[in-house]
Each structure stands twice: as C-alpha cells, then as structure tokens.
Design a protein around this motif. Structure first.
Motif, PDB file in Angstrom:
ATOM      1  N   ASP A 176      60.353  42.267  62.753  1.00  0.00           N
ATOM      2  CA  ASP A 176      61.465  41.847  61.888  1.00  0.00           C
ATOM      3  C   ASP A 176      61.109  42.021  60.402  1.00  0.00           C
ATOM      4  O   ASP A 176      61.933  42.465  59.607  1.00  0.00           O
ATOM      5  CB  ASP A 176      61.795  40.378  62.164  1.00  0.00           C
ATOM      6  CG  ASP A 176      63.291  40.112  62.155  1.00  0.00           C
ATOM      7  OD1 ASP A 176      64.062  41.085  62.071  1.00  0.00           O
ATOM      8  OD2 ASP A 176      63.676  38.940  62.214  1.00  0.00           O
ATOM      9  N   HIS A 184      63.386  30.557  64.499  1.00  0.00           N
ATOM     10  CA  HIS A 184      63.268  31.832  63.774  1.00  0.00           C
ATOM     11  C   HIS A 184      64.353  31.814  62.703  1.00  0.00           C
ATOM     12  O   HIS A 184      65.529  31.924  63.002  1.00  0.00           O
ATOM     13  CB  HIS A 184      63.487  32.968  64.789  1.00  0.00           C
ATOM     14  CG  HIS A 184      63.566  34.350  64.208  1.00  0.00           C
ATOM     15  ND1 HIS A 184      62.610  35.313  64.447  1.00  0.00           N
ATOM     16  CD2 HIS A 184      64.503  34.954  63.432  1.00  0.00           C
ATOM     17  CE1 HIS A 184      62.955  36.449  63.840  1.00  0.00           C
ATOM     18  NE2 HIS A 184      64.102  36.251  63.221  1.00  0.00           N
ATOM     19  N   HIS A 228      65.996  33.045  58.920  1.00  0.00           N
ATOM     20  CA  HIS A 228      66.077  34.001  57.811  1.00  0.00           C
ATOM     21  C   HIS A 228      66.433  33.235  56.535  1.00  0.00           C
ATOM     22  O   HIS A 228      66.959  32.128  56.587  1.00  0.00           O
ATOM     23  CB  HIS A 228      67.115  35.086  58.109  1.00  0.00           C
ATOM     24  CG  HIS A 228      66.587  36.147  59.035  1.00  0.00           C
ATOM     25  ND1 HIS A 228      66.118  37.348  58.588  1.00  0.00           N
ATOM     26  CD2 HIS A 228      66.411  36.136  60.376  1.00  0.00           C
ATOM     27  CE1 HIS A 228      65.695  38.067  59.621  1.00  0.00           C
ATOM     28  NE2 HIS A 228      65.855  37.357  60.726  1.00  0.00           N
ATOM     29  N   ASN A 269      62.565  37.045  55.997  1.00  0.00           N
ATOM     30  CA  ASN A 269      62.314  36.056  57.053  1.00  0.00           C
ATOM     31  C   ASN A 269      61.655  34.839  56.411  1.00  0.00           C
ATOM     32  O   ASN A 269      61.251  34.870  55.251  1.00  0.00           O
ATOM     33  CB  ASN A 269      61.364  36.635  58.098  1.00  0.00           C
ATOM     34  CG  ASN A 269      62.050  37.583  59.066  1.00  0.00           C
ATOM     35  OD1 ASN A 269      62.558  38.615  58.660  1.00  0.00           O
ATOM     36  ND2 ASN A 269      62.060  37.229  60.336  1.00  0.00           N
TER      37      ASN A 269
HETATM   38 ZN   LIG Z   1      65.281  37.965  62.647  1.00  0.00          ZN
END
Ligand SMILES: [Zn+2]
Length: 501
Positions: free
Chosen positions: A28, A220, A222, A256
């Motif tokens: 990512d 997870h 962003h 991220n």
């Molecule tokens: Zn992602």
C-alpha cells in the motif's frame, strides 16, 4: 460471531495483549506518487523493517505485477530475524471457482506463511464496483479464505471500506467478517480505505466489533483526515490487536498511517511492547534509511523521528533546555534514537572569532560534451595575511570548497577532518523566475557529528558561498582551532545554523 471459532485466538491473557505490527510499505505504501522501488530496493526496505523488529512485512501483490512476484521469489535470499512475510491479494472473482483464479494461484505461489485477502465490506461497493449480489460477495470471501487456510496459510482478512460499510449497513459489514472468520481467517482488519474516519468513531466502532469478534481484530487507516495515527492508537485502546501502517506514512493520496509514530506512541505512552527489546532506539535511523531507499526527502518535521522533531529555537529557552531537556520535549528523544537539537541564534554566535574573511572570488565554469568542470580563485584574509588559492571541481560549489580549503589548510590543519556530506538547493519563490530567492543548505561533518549551514541570496553561487564559509567557520570552532592574532569578534552570518548535539 461465536467465540473460539477456527480462527479464534485462545491462549493466555498476555498473548492477547500483544499488538501485532504489520507493515504495508511495500504494497500500500508504494502507491505513493514518486515512490518507485526496484525489487532490490524492496528487499532492502524489507530487511530494514525486519531488523527493526516488526511482526509482519507485506511484500506486495503477486497477482498484480511481475515485480512483486519477483520480490517473493527473492525474499528467501534475506535472513529473516523477526518478521513473517505476507502476500496480498483479492478474494476470488464473482461466479468463478477458487481453482480457476489466477490471483489466488499467484498468492499461493508466493509461498508466504501469511496471506492477506481483501474483500468488500461496504454494500455500495458490492453493488456498484463489484456488480454482484451481496450473497455472492459473502461466498467469495468464505471460499477464498477457506482455500488459503486449507493450503496451510494463516489468513489475515482486510475488510475494505469497513468503517463506511459499518455506517451504511452494519449488519452486512459484520456478516462479511463472520464469513471470513467461519472460513478460518485469524485476523479481521477493519480498513478505513477512504481515510475519512475520525478518532471517536474509530474507537467506538472498533470496540463494538472487538467485543464480539471471534478472531483478532486489526485496523488499517489512511490519513485523508489527518487522523490515521490517532485512529490507530484509539483503535488499540478499543481492543485492536493488529495495526497496519507504512514507513514514514507513505501511501497514495495523504498516505497510510505512519507506522513509526504508532509504534513510538504505543510503546512510550501506552506501555505496549511492540518491537523486540532495545529496538525502539533504532526507529529514527530506520525511518531515515527507508527514506533513502525510497529516494524521497526525509521530512524534518516528522513526529518522533524527524531531525526537527525535538528542535527548539534557542535564546529564551536555551539554558532551560540544557538544564531540564524533559521540560521541552514530550518524550526522551533518545528513546526513539533521535536527538534534541538547538537552533543557534545570531546573538550567541555573533561573538565568534573571525578565522578568515573573503576579499573576492572568481569562477570559471566549463561545459563540454566530455565533462563539466569548474575552477575557482578565492582571495582571503587570514589575520594580517592575504591568501590566494585555486580549486577545481565538478561544479562551482565544489570548486569554491576546494579553493577555500586549499587557502586555509596551512593555517588550520583541523580542516582536513571536516568534509561536506550534503548540499541542497531550493528556490524559495518559484513564481518570480527572475527575482527568485535561492536557499542553499549545506551539511558538513567531522568525526563527532554533523551540522547544517544555510545561505540565502538571489544568486545561487553567493548563497552557496555563505553556507560553505559558515560551515567551515563552525567546523573550526568545533575543532577548537586557534583564530589568527587578536580576537576580533566579528559576527558571521550563522543565524541559520543547526547542529546535531
Ligand atoms: Zn490501504
């Protein structure tokens, strides 16, 4: 979801409190504009993350491009000390069998102990992006997870757009997690794929899911709302035991979650042990090393690890910082391998002796097909003496540096221990091309440390000379060089100098 399913954790309480650190820089994170890692770069980054001591390194998406497949083929070249390797991919295609899916085949071929499968958790995406039925999406998740667990893989399930999906249709979002866990996923990762979630919502939703989940819950985030690190820390408070992020916050759009800030915050402020003992002190150097492999500028203001993260403008506070460094820093910089910097101000440095002064310099720049070559003639005064020296270099700044050193070497032998390590030029106002101001930052080093001097002018050579002359003068001060004759106490323009102490 029932407790103790096939992917249930079980085990002792202490085991449950261990937060797993999962790095996604190579998958990512590498979506960031301007970040283009070769396979060799990826192997170097993986080695740095492993040495730091993260639990999982996600190497890439083997079904999506040959470079990632090659990475997995070569990952065995590394001597892994701490991390396990994960390969990433999507659940099977709609209305197809798992045996008939090239992406799943590539995931298995990667040969990693962990497979991370991403599936849809937001009805909007099932209806509009996947364009299949909601039942079929659940089957895609279940079949793909079961296929990987049957092959002996540990499955991490990334529930894409989970937070948006939970807000839109909580029942369906949870049904997707149920399907994954029933098929054997051992970690359910709630993904904030659009990055719009705020910390109070993150904490509440994670706590609600974790309260009834039969598997480890992960997150997870962003950074589109500038909350990715905050959300991650709040999620752990809410019960998450697996956190994904990328080195230095790399990633598409706004990035991220910055894994290094998460690690530092959770270790230093929440008492979690995330890295092996002693490894937290490698955080700053690891962050810098990865920025170098990524060929991206290292952000001075990056929390915890940036070179300015603990820099305080001196003057008013200088003596207090020396007496009580903890009064002006939220954590001990040494804990993350960073150092407290003090920005010297003109008043302090104004009392420096004058080791040399410039009468004039002249530059000749020769450009030819074969090579670029510059020659500098520098006229200096050292005390009562006049000095003329010539230097040659690959560019004008190099030539000036050579001439300056040659002119001063007879007076100051300590100069031989001082060298240039970095030179950066920035145009401060690029809009006015003819009157743009150029700022040169020049880093010098001796055997003890390094320091940066700054020159500012509308002429790049003038700016470079200022930075160069100040860098040499400050190096002579550090070396304890004797100034010529009587002290004259002429101020140098050292008002923009930073030093690593
Ligand atoms: Zn992602």
């Amino acid at each position: 979801m029932s407790a103790g399913g096939p992917g249930g954790l079980g085990g002792a309480e202490e085991q449950l409190s261990k937060v797993e650190i999962y790095d996604t820089t190579l998958r990512d994170g590498s979506q960031q504009v301007g970040l283009d890692l070769t396979v060799a770069d990826k192997l170097r980054v993986a080695a740095a993350l492993d040495a730091l001591g993260v639990d999982v390194v996600e190497g890439g998406w083997p079904g999506s491009n040959p470079k990632d497949a090659e990475f997995f083929a070569r990952a065995g070249e590394l001597e892994w000390k701490n991390a396990q390797l994960a390969a990433f991919g999507a659940t099977r295609l709609p209305r197809r069998g798992v045996d008939d899916d090239a992406n799943l085949a590539a995931l298995l071929a990667a040969g990693t102990p962990i497979v991370t499968l991403v599936g849809k958790a937001w009805t909007l995406h099932v209806d509009e992006a996947l364009r299949t039925t909601r039942e079929e999406n659940l089957a895609m998740v279940a079949d793909s997870v079961a296929y990987m667990t049957a092959a002996g893989r540990r499955v991490v399930f990334d529930a894409e757009h989970f937070f948006d999906g939970y807000r839109a249709d909580r029942g369906y979002a949870l049904a997707v997690l149920d399907a994954a866990v029933a098929a054997g996923a051992d970690t359910l990762v709630l993904c904030d794929t659009n990055g719009g979630t705020l910390p109070d919502d993150a904490a509440r939703i994670v706590a609600q899911v974790a309260a009834s989940a039969a598997a480890r819950v992960g997150v997870h985030f962003h950074n589109d709302s500038a909350c990715a690190v905050a959300n991650s820390v709040m999620a752990v408070s809410g019960g998450a035991l697996h956190v994904q992020g990328a080195a230095n916050g790399y990633g598409e759009r706004c990035g991220n979650a910055d894994l290094f800030a998460i690690i530092a915050g959770l270790e230093l402020k929440r008492g979690h042990e995330l890295l092996p003992p002693g490894r937290l002190a490698e955080l700053a150097s690891t962050a810098r090393t990865i920025a170098e492999f990524a060929n991206l500028p290292f952000e001075a203001r990056q929390p915890y690890v940036g070179s300015s993260a603990f820099a305080t403008k001196a003057g008013l506070h200088a003596s207090a910082i020396a007496r009580r460094p903890d009064a002006y820093a939220h954590v001990d910089p040494g804990a993350v391998g960073n150092r407290q910097h003090v920005l010297l101000v003109r008043k302090i440095v104004g009392a420096l002796p004058e080791w040399f002064s410039l009468d004039s310099y002249r530059l000749m720049i020769e450009r030819s097909a074969a090579e670029d070559r510059s020659e500098a003639i520098v006229r200096l005064r050292v005390g009562d003496e006049r000095v003329v020296a010539v230097g040659e270099g690959v560019g004008p700044v190099h030539a000036l540096d050579q001439a300056l050193r040659r002119g001063l070497s007879g007076f100051y032998p300590a100069l031989s221990g001082i060298h240039l390590v970095d030179y950066k030029v920035r145009i401060l106002d690029g809009r006015a091309a003819t009157s743009a101001v150029t700022r040169v930052m020049l880093t010098s080093a001796d055997s003890v440390g390094e320091w940066t001097t700054v020159g500012v002018s509308d002429d790049i050579v003038t700016a470079s000379w200022e930075a160069l002359a100040d860098g040499v003068a400050y190096g002579l001060l550090r070396a304890g060089a004797e100034p010529p004759g009587a002290q004259q106490d002429v101020p140098l323009h050292l008002d923009n100098l930073t030093e690593k102490v």
